[in-house]
Structures are given as C-alpha cells and as structure tokens.
Design a protein around this motif. Sequence first.
Motif, PDB file in Angstrom:
ATOM      1  N   MET B  12       0.822  -1.203   0.000  1.00 57.63           N
ATOM      2  CA  MET B  12       0.000   0.000   0.000  1.00 57.63           C
ATOM      3  C   MET B  12       0.864   1.264   0.000  1.00 57.63           C
ATOM      4  O   MET B  12       0.711   2.125  -0.864  1.00 57.63           O
ATOM      5  CB  MET B  12      -0.947  -0.015   1.210  1.00 57.63           C
ATOM      6  N   GLY B  13       1.769   1.362   0.981  1.00 59.05           N
ATOM      7  CA  GLY B  13       2.560   2.580   1.132  1.00 59.05           C
ATOM      8  C   GLY B  13       3.320   2.955  -0.134  1.00 59.05           C
ATOM      9  O   GLY B  13       3.380   4.129  -0.510  1.00 59.05           O
ATOM     10  N   SER B  14       3.888   1.939  -0.810  1.00 63.13           N
ATOM     11  CA  SER B  14       4.687   2.223  -2.010  1.00 63.13           C
ATOM     12  C   SER B  14       3.829   2.807  -3.134  1.00 63.13           C
ATOM     13  O   SER B  14       4.359   3.442  -4.048  1.00 63.13           O
ATOM     14  CB  SER B  14       5.382   0.950  -2.491  1.00 63.13           C
ATOM     15  N   ARG B  15       2.522   2.576  -3.056  1.00 62.57           N
ATOM     16  CA  ARG B  15       1.631   3.139  -4.076  1.00 62.57           C
ATOM     17  C   ARG B  15       1.029   4.474  -3.645  1.00 62.57           C
ATOM     18  O   ARG B  15       0.375   5.150  -4.446  1.00 62.57           O
ATOM     19  CB  ARG B  15       0.518   2.141  -4.401  1.00 62.57           C
ATOM     20  N   MET B  16       1.227   4.838  -2.369  1.00 57.98           N
ATOM     21  CA  MET B  16       0.643   6.071  -1.862  1.00 57.98           C
ATOM     22  C   MET B  16       1.637   7.229  -1.869  1.00 57.98           C
ATOM     23  O   MET B  16       1.264   8.373  -2.127  1.00 57.98           O
ATOM     24  CB  MET B  16       0.101   5.825  -0.449  1.00 57.98           C
ATOM     25  N   VAL B  17       2.915   6.915  -1.598  1.00 57.23           N
ATOM     26  CA  VAL B  17       3.935   7.967  -1.571  1.00 57.23           C
ATOM     27  C   VAL B  17       3.970   8.763  -2.883  1.00 57.23           C
ATOM     28  O   VAL B  17       4.071   9.997  -2.858  1.00 57.23           O
ATOM     29  CB  VAL B  17       5.318   7.361  -1.226  1.00 57.23           C
ATOM     30  N   PRO B  18       3.881   8.126  -4.055  1.00 59.64           N
ATOM     31  CA  PRO B  18       3.937   8.904  -5.301  1.00 59.64           C
ATOM     32  C   PRO B  18       2.856   9.998  -5.390  1.00 59.64           C
ATOM     33  O   PRO B  18       3.100  11.059  -5.972  1.00 59.64           O
ATOM     34  CB  PRO B  18       3.730   7.838  -6.390  1.00 59.64           C
ATOM     35  N   HIS B  19       1.675   9.748  -4.776  1.00 58.52           N
ATOM     36  CA  HIS B  19       0.629  10.772  -4.817  1.00 58.52           C
ATOM     37  C   HIS B  19       1.033  12.000  -4.001  1.00 58.52           C
ATOM     38  O   HIS B  19       0.713  13.134  -4.368  1.00 58.52           O
ATOM     39  CB  HIS B  19      -0.693  10.216  -4.288  1.00 58.52           C
ATOM     40  N   LEU B  20       1.767  11.770  -2.892  1.00 60.81           N
ATOM     41  CA  LEU B  20       2.237  12.893  -2.070  1.00 60.81           C
ATOM     42  C   LEU B  20       3.298  13.694  -2.821  1.00 60.81           C
ATOM     43  O   LEU B  20       3.335  14.924  -2.752  1.00 60.81           O
ATOM     44  CB  LEU B  20       2.816  12.372  -0.748  1.00 60.81           C
ATOM     45  N   LEU B  21       4.157  12.970  -3.537  1.00 59.67           N
ATOM     46  CA  LEU B  21       5.207  13.648  -4.306  1.00 59.67           C
ATOM     47  C   LEU B  21       4.589  14.484  -5.426  1.00 59.67           C
ATOM     48  O   LEU B  21       5.003  15.617  -5.666  1.00 59.67           O
ATOM     49  CB  LEU B  21       6.186  12.615  -4.880  1.00 59.67           C
ATOM     50  N   ARG B  22       3.586  13.925  -6.071  1.00 60.64           N
ATOM     51  CA  ARG B  22       2.910  14.659  -7.148  1.00 60.64           C
ATOM     52  C   ARG B  22       2.222  15.918  -6.623  1.00 60.64           C
ATOM     53  O   ARG B  22       2.068  16.893  -7.351  1.00 60.64           O
ATOM     54  CB  ARG B  22       1.873  13.759  -7.838  1.00 60.64           C
ATOM     55  N   ALA B  23       1.803  15.865  -5.335  1.00 58.04           N
ATOM     56  CA  ALA B  23       1.167  17.040  -4.712  1.00 58.04           C
ATOM     57  C   ALA B  23       2.225  18.020  -4.188  1.00 58.04           C
ATOM     58  O   ALA B  23       1.899  18.961  -3.469  1.00 58.04           O
ATOM     59  CB  ALA B  23       0.236  16.610  -3.588  1.00 58.04           C
ATOM     60  N   ASN B  24       3.505  17.757  -4.560  1.00 58.85           N
ATOM     61  CA  ASN B  24       4.610  18.656  -4.219  1.00 58.85           C
ATOM     62  C   ASN B  24       4.933  18.724  -2.735  1.00 58.85           C
ATOM     63  O   ASN B  24       5.482  19.716  -2.257  1.00 58.85           O
ATOM     64  CB  ASN B  24       4.356  20.071  -4.750  1.00 58.85           C
ATOM     65  N   HIS B  25       4.596  17.684  -1.994  1.00 56.43           N
ATOM     66  CA  HIS B  25       5.031  17.631  -0.606  1.00 56.43           C
ATOM     67  C   HIS B  25       6.466  17.104  -0.551  1.00 56.43           C
ATOM     68  O   HIS B  25       6.915  16.371  -1.444  1.00 56.43           O
ATOM     69  CB  HIS B  25       4.110  16.708   0.208  1.00 56.43           C
ATOM     70  N   ARG B  26       7.165  17.490   0.527  1.00 56.54           N
ATOM     71  CA  ARG B  26       8.483  16.928   0.779  1.00 56.54           C
ATOM     72  C   ARG B  26       8.262  15.661   1.597  1.00 56.54           C
ATOM     73  O   ARG B  26       7.688  15.711   2.684  1.00 56.54           O
ATOM     74  CB  ARG B  26       9.327  17.935   1.569  1.00 56.54           C
TER      75      ARG B  26
END
Lengths: 296, 296
Positions: B12-26
């Motif tokens: 799950m986590g490995s598929r969720m982190v990319p969404h945070l990166l796309r939202a420009n979070h660090r």
Amino acid sequence: MVAVGFVGLGDMGSRMVPHLLRANHRVSVFDVVPGRIDAMTALGAVGADSPAAAARDADVVISAVMSADIPGAHLGEGGILAGMRPGAALAVLSTTTPAMLQSLASQMPAGVHLVDAPLIGGVRYASEAALTVLLAGSDDATALAEPILDAFGQVVRVGPLGSGVAYKLITNVVVMAAEAGLREALDLADVLGASYQTTLDLLARGPMAAVVKRALDRDNPRALRDSAVDFDVLLAAGGEDNLPISAAGRRRLWAATEATSPPPVFVDLTSHATALPRFRNEPGRGQAGEPGLHGE
Amino acid sequence: MVAVGFVGLGDMGSRMVPHLLRANHRVSVFDVVPGRIDAMTALGAVGADSPAAAARDADVVISAVMSADIPGAHLGEGGILAGMRPGAALAVLSTTTPAMLQSLASQMPAGVHLVDAPLIGGVRYASEAALTVLLAGSDDATALAEPILDAFGQVVRVGPLGSGVAYKLITNVVVMAAEAGLREALDLADVLGASYQTTLDLLARGPMAAVVKRALDRDNPRALRDSAVDFDVLLAAGGEDNLPISAAGRRRLWAATEATSPPPVFVDLTSHATALPRFRNEPGRGQAGEPGLHGE
C-alpha cells in the motif's frame, strides 16, 4: 399453449405463476394453504385439490416447495408423481440436496422426466421475470422444461440431474456467508459500541454494496427463517466439517430467527432486535443515527 | 508544501507515496527493507535511516505498517514518536485494534497529535488514489491530517480516535466473510465434484459479482497471509465468541495460506492448491474448464 401444473405458491411461486398465465399457458395450481390457490385462480389459474390433481394432464409440472416439503408434495397417493402421465416432465425448483433429487429420481413413474431447476434471485427477481434458472437433467428432459422455465428469466444449463441444486448450494455458500457476515459485522459494532447506520453506510461504499443493498431492499424480502432453513439444507449436503463458515452462519441465523417473534424478514437482520442477547436489551445501542463510538 | 514523513512502504505505502510527491510535498520515507526506500527516492522522496529520522521535522507523519509492526515502528529510541516535534500530527493507517491505538495514544509526546486513518480499498485503489480513508480523532488532529490524506482518495470522518479502526474492523467482517466464503464455496464444489469455473461464472451473475471480480483481479493482488493476519487482528479486537463466522474464516484462510509455499496471493484462493487437504491431491478436480459433476 402448454398445460402446466404448479405446486407451491409461496413467496416465489406466487410471483412466477402470473408469468406462465401471461404466456398463455394453462396453469393448474396447488398449495397446502387454500388462500394461496384463490389468489392464483383470480388471475386465471385453475385450482386443484391435491398435488396429484395439479399434475394430472400437465405436460410440465413445476414444484416450488421448501426442501423439507418435497416428500409430502411429491410422494404418496395425492403426490405429484402419482398424477403425472408418461412423456411429461417434472421440474423441481427447490433449493434441496443432490441426495433428495436422487431419491426422487429413483421413484419416478415410467416415462416421466425429471429435471432440477433451482433459482438464483429473490422475490423481486421473480416478480420481474429476472431469475436465473439453473437447469439440470438429461437432454430430453431439459428440452421439455426449458421453454416453460424460460418465462421466469434466463435459463442456464449446468449439467446432469442434481447439478442444478449442487451449484445452487455452492453459490449459496458465498451469498449466505456474506448475509450472515453482515449480521456478524453489526455484532462487532455492538461489541465496539459503534453505529449500525455508519456501518451500513460504509459497507455500501465497497465491494459489498450489492449485498447491503439487497439486505435493505424492502421489495425483495425473505423470511429470515427461510434463510436459516437454507443453511440447514446446505450443511446437510456438504457436511459441517467441510463448511465451518456456513455452520457458524447457520447458528447465527437461527439465533437471529429465534430472537424475535414473529421471526423477522431478512431485511431486519440489520435491526437491533437480532443482536446478540447481551446487547439486545441495551437501549440506544445499534440504532440508526446513533452518535457513534462510546468511551473515547 | 508540507513536510511529510512516511513509514511502511509495502504493497500500500509504495503506491501512496507517489501521490504525495505529485502534490509537491516533501516526503521523507523509511521501511525495514532498504530496497523499498530506494524505489521511493528514485521518485523524489528523501530516504531516512530510521522511523524517528523519517518523522523528524515532519508536519504530518503517516505510518502504514502491519498491526504487529506498530510497536517496533513507533516506540523506542528510533521509533516515530521519538522523532516527532510538538504541533505535528501522526496518522496511523494500519488495520489494528482500538486497544493498540489507545496504547499508542497514551505514549504520545506532549503536543503531538494522533489520528487513526485506516484504508478501505486494495492496491489498485491505492495506485489510482481512489481509497476511502476512515479518518478519526480530535478536530485539531484531523484538521492537520486531512489535507495530506486527501491525496489518497476520499476522506470520511467517522468519529473520535479509535473509531477509524473500529469501523474498518466492522466492515472487514463482511468483506472477509465473503472472501473466505468464496473459498468455502469452492470447498463444497470439491465435495460435490463440481467445477470451479462454473461456480465462479455463476457467482459472477449474482450479488456477489463484485466480490468475485475483486478476488480475480490480478491488478489488485493481496498476499493471502495478510488477509489471514487481518483476521487475527479482527478476532483480537472482537473476541472469538462474538465472531464465530470470522473465527471459522480465519482458520480456513490460515489453512489455505499454509497449504502452498510460497503462500499464494489472494487471487489464488480460487485455485485448487488452496483446497481442503483431502481434495488437494486429486488431479482433475476443481480445475477450470473441468467437465462438471461426476457420478450421474
């Protein structure tokens, strides 16, 4: 026009006979409850005074009785088998065991064909002629029955005699695990002090949406006792050791059935009246619109 | 831009982190498996060498570890709690027990907010940012976490701390009864000598269509062992006596998990390798495309 005998005018049968009448078949009907016969004769069916009488002169006889009523409806002097003529076909729509079917097969009069044709779908589907009929038997027998059963929805041929009820029982395992599981989810809501309404709302968002929708569909009611009895048939056919989830589901459904008087229709599985005994009398728990979790 | 710590980069986590990166979070990430960190840093995340390091300087920390790994990931010198600063929020996405959440709450550093935010939906939903997030906690805490969790799908606020996992477990009862029930239906197919393929075809016609589709969806895999472990968590929270259907389902899923090596992904629940032992070695049974019932 075909002469059809129809025995068993309960929740399902009473919604199926009208489709045969609309297809211009001559339909002779019997049920142990006289009022049910009257309701069908008012629509154009012919009343009979025994299963044998309903079967007499019929090309195809359909029986839609509960599994436990099969011997009484089919055997003995007034039973369906006693009334049937050679060349006619008997379609048993009941959810029963393959063993019961084989027992019936061994007692068929000479030249009378037997098929099993259990139904998938509840009363809403019966009303709308949208049932799935699992038709099973020899080629000769299924060819006689299919044009009649066709009036009830879609007919799917699944194999030799007995395979209809086999597949019906097999698919019942999942459907009934989900239905009894819905009751168990509400039990956990009681254990954790959570709201039934929020539980049902959340379940309606996921892959169980269709199950929840069906459980709450007041146009598709089902006596809870009938579901419990279906579990009995399932366990009789498959064995408790092989089907531990179903065995647990059966116990829970019987407990829910016996918790209220009169026993609730299936939709009421989602009510607090069917909760575990120790939660049943706690006012304010498990009510729709309840504020939510306690003790935070 | 918000500074986010993310601990637990599994399915799950490995598929969720990319969404945070796309939202420009660090995003600062940690997992016990180094290769999982590398996969995320390749996408723009910052690797950390401990849960505490991933949590350091973060506004919001997300943990998505299995329930049994919560103490190890959160407590002690290198744990998440040790790294968090006052005013930050920790969101626990794990399917765990309300008791585990309360234990964590009692150990939070001063000024650090805690929410629970378990997920409904599998890896397909995680990939597509289509999860349902059951967000629970105080108003202050949920206000901090919601804008971040929003990147994963739809956030539903369900109540005070602990109610997220409570509702997740409650809805799990039905979903898992249906999934384990699917295995039990195939067990009955083995008992009756019926075809798996016909069984699955018929189930796909009824209210269980979504469950069957999900079980067969190779783009939404789930380790069977993880489902069995989720049953363990469920029973720990609800009690075997209260949840007999789930208890039977847990035993069946562990039996299926241990029947094959390596343990199958969930989709393989529909394979003959996970059948009851006495059927497992009977060639020709339970195979897709099998002719059907025997012995007629």
